[in-house]
Design an enzyme around this catalytic site. Structure first.
Site, PDB file in Angstrom:
ATOM      1  CG  LEU A 100      -1.940  -1.164   1.340  1.00 41.59           C
ATOM      2  CD1 LEU A 100      -2.366  -1.661   2.536  1.00 41.59           C
ATOM      3  CD2 LEU A 100      -3.125  -0.711   0.325  1.00 41.59           C
ATOM      4  CE  LYS A 114       9.803  -4.716   6.989  1.00 39.21           C
ATOM      5  NZ  LYS A 114       8.729  -4.285   8.072  1.00 39.21           N
ATOM      6  CG  ASP A 137       8.022  -1.103  10.594  1.00 37.15           C
ATOM      7  OD1 ASP A 137       7.277  -0.344   9.836  1.00 37.15           O
ATOM      8  OD2 ASP A 137       8.401  -2.152  10.164  1.00 37.15           O
ATOM      9  CB  ALA A 154       5.273  -6.619  13.754  1.00 38.95           C
ATOM     10  CE1 TYR A 162      -1.065  -2.934   7.864  1.00 34.63           C
ATOM     11  CE2 TYR A 162      -2.686  -3.025   6.017  1.00 34.63           C
ATOM     12  CZ  TYR A 162      -1.355  -3.075   6.536  1.00 34.63           C
ATOM     13  OH  TYR A 162      -0.247  -3.598   5.662  1.00 34.63           O
ATOM     14  N   GLY A 193      -4.054  -1.233  13.191  1.00 38.50           N
ATOM     15  CA  GLY A 193      -2.600  -0.928  12.711  1.00 38.50           C
ATOM     16  C   GLY A 193      -2.305   0.184  11.696  1.00 38.50           C
TER      17      GLY A 193
HETATM   18  P1  NAP Z   1       5.798 -12.783  12.245  1.00 39.58           P
HETATM   19  O1  NAP Z   1       7.246 -12.209  12.394  1.00 39.58           O
HETATM   20  O2  NAP Z   1       5.445 -14.027  11.195  1.00 39.58           O
HETATM   21  O3  NAP Z   1       5.504 -12.967  13.850  1.00 39.58           O
HETATM   22  C1  NAP Z   1       4.310 -13.291  14.191  1.00 39.58           C
HETATM   23  C2  NAP Z   1       4.157 -13.764  15.708  1.00 39.58           C
HETATM   24  O4  NAP Z   1       2.834 -14.299  16.025  1.00 39.58           O
HETATM   25  C3  NAP Z   1       5.122 -14.983  16.084  1.00 39.58           C
HETATM   26  O5  NAP Z   1       5.605 -14.531  17.466  1.00 39.58           O
HETATM   27  C4  NAP Z   1       4.220 -16.033  15.918  1.00 39.58           C
HETATM   28  O6  NAP Z   1       4.636 -17.198  16.592  1.00 39.58           O
HETATM   29  C5  NAP Z   1       2.960 -15.525  16.645  1.00 39.58           C
HETATM   30  N1  NAP Z   1       1.755 -16.354  15.914  1.00 39.58           N
HETATM   31  C6  NAP Z   1       1.480 -16.499  14.536  1.00 39.58           C
HETATM   32  N2  NAP Z   1       0.385 -17.232  14.386  1.00 39.58           N
HETATM   33  C7  NAP Z   1       0.064 -17.514  15.807  1.00 39.58           C
HETATM   34  C8  NAP Z   1      -0.902 -18.335  16.268  1.00 39.58           C
HETATM   35  N3  NAP Z   1      -1.853 -19.008  15.665  1.00 39.58           N
HETATM   36  N4  NAP Z   1      -1.251 -18.638  17.496  1.00 39.58           N
HETATM   37  C9  NAP Z   1      -0.032 -17.988  18.366  1.00 39.58           C
HETATM   38  N5  NAP Z   1       0.777 -17.052  18.033  1.00 39.58           N
HETATM   39  C10 NAP Z   1       0.865 -17.055  16.709  1.00 39.58           C
HETATM   40  O7  NAP Z   1       4.942 -11.410  11.841  1.00 39.58           O
HETATM   41  P2  NAP Z   1       5.034 -10.016  11.805  1.00 39.58           P
HETATM   42  O8  NAP Z   1       5.871  -9.487  10.613  1.00 39.58           O
HETATM   43  O9  NAP Z   1       5.565  -9.679  13.299  1.00 39.58           O
HETATM   44  O10 NAP Z   1       3.627  -9.460  11.931  1.00 39.58           O
HETATM   45  C11 NAP Z   1       2.664  -9.785  12.626  1.00 39.58           C
HETATM   46  C12 NAP Z   1       1.326  -8.565  12.489  1.00 39.58           C
HETATM   47  O11 NAP Z   1       1.652  -7.465  12.586  1.00 39.58           O
HETATM   48  C13 NAP Z   1       0.735  -9.122  11.027  1.00 39.58           C
HETATM   49  O12 NAP Z   1      -0.715  -8.941  11.452  1.00 39.58           O
HETATM   50  C14 NAP Z   1       1.064  -7.933  10.392  1.00 39.58           C
HETATM   51  O13 NAP Z   1       0.159  -7.639   9.119  1.00 39.58           O
HETATM   52  C15 NAP Z   1       0.976  -6.850  11.340  1.00 39.58           C
HETATM   53  N6  NAP Z   1       2.058  -5.611  11.015  1.00 39.58           N
HETATM   54  C16 NAP Z   1       1.580  -4.487  11.057  1.00 39.58           C
HETATM   55  C17 NAP Z   1       2.072  -3.486  10.553  1.00 39.58           C
HETATM   56  C18 NAP Z   1       1.772  -2.108  10.736  1.00 39.58           C
HETATM   57  O14 NAP Z   1       2.496  -0.999  10.250  1.00 39.58           O
HETATM   58  N7  NAP Z   1       0.483  -1.767  11.142  1.00 39.58           N
HETATM   59  C19 NAP Z   1       3.837  -3.602  10.529  1.00 39.58           C
HETATM   60  C20 NAP Z   1       4.374  -4.976  10.520  1.00 39.58           C
HETATM   61  C21 NAP Z   1       3.306  -6.036  10.965  1.00 39.58           C
HETATM   62  P3  NAP Z   1       5.489 -18.212  16.434  1.00 39.58           P
HETATM   63  O15 NAP Z   1       7.075 -17.766  16.208  1.00 39.58           O
HETATM   64  O16 NAP Z   1       5.321 -19.225  17.378  1.00 39.58           O
HETATM   65  O17 NAP Z   1       4.885 -18.710  14.990  1.00 39.58           O
END
Ligand code: NAP
Length: 290
Positions: A25, A75, A111, A139, A232, A253
């Site tokens: 986006l 990243k 971020d 994140a 978001y 978000g």
């Molecule tokens: P990530 O690196 O894949 O991390 C996801 C985290 O959530 C990990 O700790 C993972 O645990 C946990 N998780 C995933 N599925 C799970 C489940 N079913 N039950 C319990 N824990 C679970 O992802 P990320 O990049 O941090 O992104 C996370 C979220 O933030 C996403 O929804 C993304 O869209 C959002 N985000 C938003 C922004 C923004 O600007 N608003 C920026 C970045 C990210 P495990 O390691 O055990 O799998």
């Protein structure tokens, strides 16, 4: 200058690299802010295969790009290609913004500050407070460092696998009282009871799996606590619906996404931009996709 009007030999180039990148986006948000501020820049999406990362970055330098955003999967892998890295990006271990200054690549992570800017816009000041973060991925790392740098008092991370969170505890434990606990640990319930801020940084509830939500016992959450979901899409997750039902103030978000973009554009151009213009472009793009 409007979108679609002429670009000149003086126009400066910006963009985003990722793989894939078509879903991003950022081009819509950045282009809207560029036009609004009357800047002679343009911003494009550039798919870069991981095998081509080094040559793509050399190309951007050779083409005199002013800078670029970086998204998944580059990243972390981009870091060894940088000439310099900002302290915050170093602590987070990931870069989402690169400035090209006199042929040198300087890496930043907006971020983290984007999240803090969005919190403050919602009148939440982290200094001296306690937070619970759900999830320990990329994140979460940016959010945690932003909160530490803003003077948070204590942090608890709720996870399904404590081992995976250990590297975060080792790094950030030097700066703050921080623990990683399983979601069903009684100590985690205690942390929820005293939290001033609760953040969902897991993808639970993100489209298309909108029925999912992290297993929070809302009877433990104080009504004064501020609740943030980094998701978001949808704009209101099941997690945020539950927070509203519990009478907590909350945000999704969108603010973090917009503010990280605004900060990147300000860094590249040295000009203040209007995040509300980016937010409007973001919502329009999401509406078109829906
Ligand atoms: P990530 O690196 O894949 O991390 C996801 C985290 O959530 C990990 O700790 C993972 O645990 C946990 N998780 C995933 N599925 C799970 C489940 N079913 N039950 C319990 N824990 C679970 O992802 P990320 O990049 O941090 O992104 C996370 C979220 O933030 C996403 O929804 C993304 O869209 C959002 N985000 C938003 C922004 C923004 O600007 N608003 C920026 C970045 C990210 P495990 O390691 O055990 O799998």
């Amino acid at each position: 200058m409007g979108l679609g009007t002429m670009y000149t030999g003086k126009t400066k180039n910006l963009g985003i690299i990722g793989y894939p990148v078509a879903h991003s986006l950022s081009p819509a948000m950045q282009s809207a802010a560029i036009v609004d501020a009357g800047l002679d820049y343009r911003y494009i999406a550039m798919p870069v295969h991981p095998d081509a990362l080094a040559s793509a970055v050399e190309g951007l330098k050779a083409l005199n790009f002013r800078g670029f955003n970086v998204t998944i999967p580059h990243k972390v892998n981009l870091i060894p290609l940088l000439d310099d890295i900002d302290e915050d990006a170093k602590m987070i271990g990931a870069v989402n913004t690169v400035l090209i200054e006199a042929g040198k690549l300087i890496g930043y992570n907006t971020d983290s500050s984007g999240f803090i800017r969005s919190l403050r816009k919602n009148a939440f000041e982290p200094e001296g407070k306690s937070a619970v973060i759900l999830g320990a991925g990329g994140a979460a790392r940016a959010v945690l460092w932003g909160l530490i740098a803003s003077g948070m008092k204590s942090l608890t991370i709720g996870v399904r696998d404590c081992k995976k969170a250990q590297p975060l505890i080792s790094i950030f434990g030097k700066f703050i009282r921080i623990k990683a606990l399983y979601w069903d640990d009684p100590e985690f319930s205690e942390a929820l009871q005293t939290a001033d801020l609760l953040v969902n940084s897991t993808p639970l509830g993100m489209s298309p799996n909108t029925d999912a939500e992290p297993p929070v016992d809302w009877t433990l959450i104080r009504q004064e606590a501020f609740v943030s979901d980094l998701i978001y899409t949808p704009a209101e997750t099941a997690f945020l619906r539950a927070a509203k039902k519990n009478k907590n103030r909350c945000m999704n978000g969108e603010g973090m996404l917009v503010e990280q973009g605004a900060e990147a554009l300000e860094r590249w151009t040295g000009r203040k931009v209007r995040p509300e213009i980016m937010a409007r472009a973001l919502r329009d793009s999401l509406r078109c996709r829906a």
